[in-house]
Write a protein that holds these residues in place. Structure first.
Motif: not given
Length: 168
Positions: A48-57, A61-75
């Motif tokens: 999952m290449p870094y993109a600003e839309r993945h930032i939650g905080n 800055p930190a990746l959004h938990g939803g983006a992380t969870a989605s990345f794991l589920e897709v994988t």
């Protein structure tokens, strides 16, 4: 005797890569997140290449938990779906050249999915691998691990249970 010549290794590799790409790009949300898969034989690494839309905080800055969870589920789903498709290709049941956007194999459906956030996901590329723990006719269990700079230093992991698509 007319013996059929084996196909060149590069042709086989290209057909398998194309089959994987059709599987991955058949899910619009995967494209939205920008996730891609690197294949070495039957092993997949999700990226999952870094993109600003993945930032939650943005303060951290930190990746959004939803983006992380989605990345794991897709994988997990693509990893499981690919393991099924790989087996069918290897057994000669499916010709990878015949897979098209119109004939995408059905993917497993999530029954439940539990994510463990182990540390902050940093604003950089993320990687993940799925391990199929059990895959039967009706049910599968998959574990996924995600990391960024160091494979040994996971930032998230997940376990999911999936309803398998009907075969044949």
């Amino acid at each position: 005797m007319n013996a059929k010549r084996p196909e060149p290794v590069q042709v086989i590799k290209e057909r398998r890569d194309r089959a994987l790409n059709v599987l991955v790009h058949g899910v619009p949300y995967i494209n939205f997140l920008g996730i891609r898969f690197d294949r070495k034989g039957d092993e997949l690494t999700a990226v999952m290449p870094y993109a600003e839309r993945h930032i939650g905080n943005p303060v951290l800055p930190a990746l959004h938990g939803g983006a992380t969870a989605s990345f794991l589920e897709v994988t997990a789903i693509i990893g499981l779906g690919w393991s099924i498709l790989w087996e069918e290709i290897e057994q000669g049941e499916v010709d990878p050249a015949a897979i098209s956007p119109e004939s995408i194999p059905r993917l497993p459906k999530t029954i439940d999915f539990t994510v463990d956030f182990l540390r902050t996901g940093l604003p950089r590329d993320a990687y993940a691998r799925a391990r199929v723990n059990r895959s039967g006719r009706r049910y599968a269990s998959v574990h996924v691990e995600a990391w960024q700079d160091n494979r040994e230093r996971m930032f998230a992991q997940a376990t999911g249970h999936f309803l398998m698509p009907p075969r044949g």
